[in-house]
Design a protein around this motif. Structure first.
Motif, short mmCIF file in Angstrom:
data_model
loop_
_atom_site.label_atom_id
_atom_site.label_comp_id
_atom_site.label_asym_id
_atom_site.label_seq_id
_atom_site.Cartn_x
_atom_site.Cartn_y
_atom_site.Cartn_z
N GLU A 1 -94.00 50.06 -49.09
CA GLU A 1 -92.99 50.99 -49.03
C GLU A 1 -91.95 50.81 -48.66
N ARG A 2 -90.77 51.28 -48.79
CA ARG A 2 -89.85 50.75 -48.06
C ARG A 2 -88.71 51.20 -47.45
N VAL A 3 -88.39 51.45 -46.42
CA VAL A 3 -87.55 51.72 -45.39
C VAL A 3 -86.83 51.52 -45.00
N ILE A 4 -85.91 52.53 -44.16
CA ILE A 4 -84.52 51.93 -43.56
C ILE A 4 -85.19 52.41 -41.95
N LEU A 5 -84.68 51.71 -41.43
CA LEU A 5 -84.17 51.18 -39.60
C LEU A 5 -83.50 52.09 -39.23
N VAL A 6 -83.65 52.59 -38.28
CA VAL A 6 -82.44 53.06 -37.63
C VAL A 6 -83.14 53.20 -36.22
N GLU A 7 -81.47 53.26 -35.60
CA GLU A 7 -81.50 52.95 -34.31
C GLU A 7 -80.13 53.95 -33.15
N GLY B 1 -89.46 55.95 -46.25
CA GLY B 1 -89.74 56.56 -44.80
C GLY B 1 -88.63 56.04 -44.35
N ILE B 2 -88.62 55.57 -42.45
CA ILE B 2 -87.29 55.08 -42.10
C ILE B 2 -88.46 54.47 -41.23
N VAL B 3 -88.03 53.61 -39.86
CA VAL B 3 -88.91 53.08 -38.63
C VAL B 3 -87.64 52.92 -37.84
N CYS B 4 -88.01 54.40 -36.24
CA CYS B 4 -86.66 54.37 -35.66
C CYS B 4 -87.36 53.29 -34.77
#
Length: 418
Positions: free
Chosen positions: A12-18, A81-84
């Motif tokens: 999984e390759r994810v972008i972190l979002v805050e 995907g993204i991870v918040c």
């Protein structure tokens, strides 16, 4: 279903979002920690995005402009995907999934997945599954389209996709069954605790932020050989080992799961019985990674978690660990602790001072006795040596002269017989 710790065909390759809301100061540290969590879970961070808002958008979490920017990032970075860095609402989860057309995850999902991988005992597995099902019950609508986009990865361990397809009634039934199982385990634990409390050594619970060095400290003090890795949540299930202090007193040290900021409330409730070991201990060792620039926030998170668990009346020794990583000896205080000490668990520096402090604090909860014990009662000396602190012992014609610190319930035993 294959887990993170097995070989997988696609990582999984994810972008972190805050979303940094008004008044928040620690987004960078929180995102860095989220990156470590994602890494521990077996995924790979390819990008990060932060948006400054008065409040997170209640419908889409991010604003429209940032959502468009995030779409471009997903394609450019080939992210899956993204991870918040916040626990999303079901509405936010569903809408983000529809807008971005990728797998949507949040901090809670990542932590629950790691816990599912690390739980080894029956109680630990029950607790994790219970926490996951409670989370899934509230997020069911939003999770379905999100998790259907990928066949594995974060959020599919434990109950996983199969149970997500249950209706809410079936999930409630499963939660009810798990609660019954957990209650049975809890009663067994209480029975064991009662048996130990009447005739047992003082118990000291080791707590601290995840990766602060708790297991390393336990290993070097007791030769426990507990798994100690430079990873978040390297150990989950509590481990207890005995230790003989320099004054001859025997104590029990219990290592607990590491705490973390934004700990999901589902886990606070589900792991209450495991963390009750701290509630019933005689003292708490609060291990702090003094080399971590985010140390103050981590200390606050530990105390806040203890408060939520209603563990606020125990003597606390704060152990500032990893001083070998600093060029100069630090001058750091913890005003909430009863005492502080600097150590390097890896190099066993500062252990003499630590053990001396433990003896001193245990002594404060003991009763001082000075008696001549008749030889008919000589058998109780074994308990004195094991559970108390002997200061002087002299065999005389009329009995055994003893000066010692003992448990309150034992003090009456040391009255000289007629």
């Amino acid at each position: 279903m294959a887990g993170f710790y097995e070989n997988r065909q696609e990582e999984e390759r994810v972008i972190l979002v805050e979303v940094k809301e008004r008044g928040e100061q620690e987004t960078d540290a929180s995102l860095e920690e989220l990156s470590e969590l994602v890494k521990t879970a077996g995924a790979f961070t390819v990008g990060k995005m932060v948006q400054n808002l008065e409040y997170a958008n209640p419908v889409t979490y991010l604003g429209k402009g940032k959502l468009d920017e995030l779409k471009t990032m997903l394609v450019a970075l080939d992210a899956t995907g993204i991870v918040c860095d916040t626990e999303l609402t079901p509405v936010q989860m569903k809408n983000l999934s529809q807008i971005l057309d990728v797998k949507i995850m949040d901090r809670t999902m990542v932590i629950l997945d790691i816990f599912a991988a690390r739980a080894n005992t029956k109680e630990g597995k029950i607790q994790v599954e219970l926490a996951q099902l409670k989370y899934n019950a509230t997020m069911l609508v939003g999770l379905r389209p999100s998790l259907s986009r990928l066949g594995g990865g974060i959020g599919t361990r434990g109950p996983g996709e199969k149970k997500l397809e249950m209706d809410r009634r079936l999930i409630r039934e499963q939660i009810s069954r798990l609660k019954q199982d957990l209650e049975a385990v809890k009663k067994h634990r209480q029975t064991q605790r009662k048996l130990r409390s009447s005739n047992s050594s003082p118990t000291i619970c080791i707590v601290g932020y995840t990766n602060a060095g708790k297991s390393t400290l336990l290993n070097h003090l007791t030769k426990a050989e507990v798994l100690a890795e430079d990873k978040l949540f390297a150990t989950l299930d509590p481990t207890t080992r005995s230790l003989v202090l320099p004054n001859g007193q025997n104590i029990m040290l219990t290592d607990t799961v590491g705490f973390i900021s934004k700990l999901p409330h589902h886990l606070i409730q589900a792991f209450r019985s495991t963390l009750e070991e701290a509630k019933y201990s005689d003292m708490i060792l609060h291990v702090v990674d003094v080399s971590n620039p985010d140390m103050d926030r981590q200390m606050f998170a530990v105390y806040e978690t203890l408060r939520q668990l209603e563990i606020t009346d125990k003597p606390v020794i704060t152990v500032f660990n990893k001083i070998d990583r600093l060029g100069e000896h630090p001058i750091i205080k913890d005003l909430r602790a009863d005492a502080t000490v600097y150590v390097s668990a890896v190099k066993e520096q500062g252990f003499d001072k630590l053990l001396s402090l433990i003896e001193e604090k245990l002594r404060e909860n003991r009763v001082y006795v000075e008696e001549v014990i008749s030889y008919k009662k000589a058998g109780i000396l074994a308990d004195v040596r094991r559970y108390g602190e002997v200061l002087a012992e002299d065999y005389r014609e009329d009995g055994i002269y003893l000066r010692a610190y003992v448990r309150a319930q034992d003090a009456a035993k040391f009255q000289r017989s007629e």
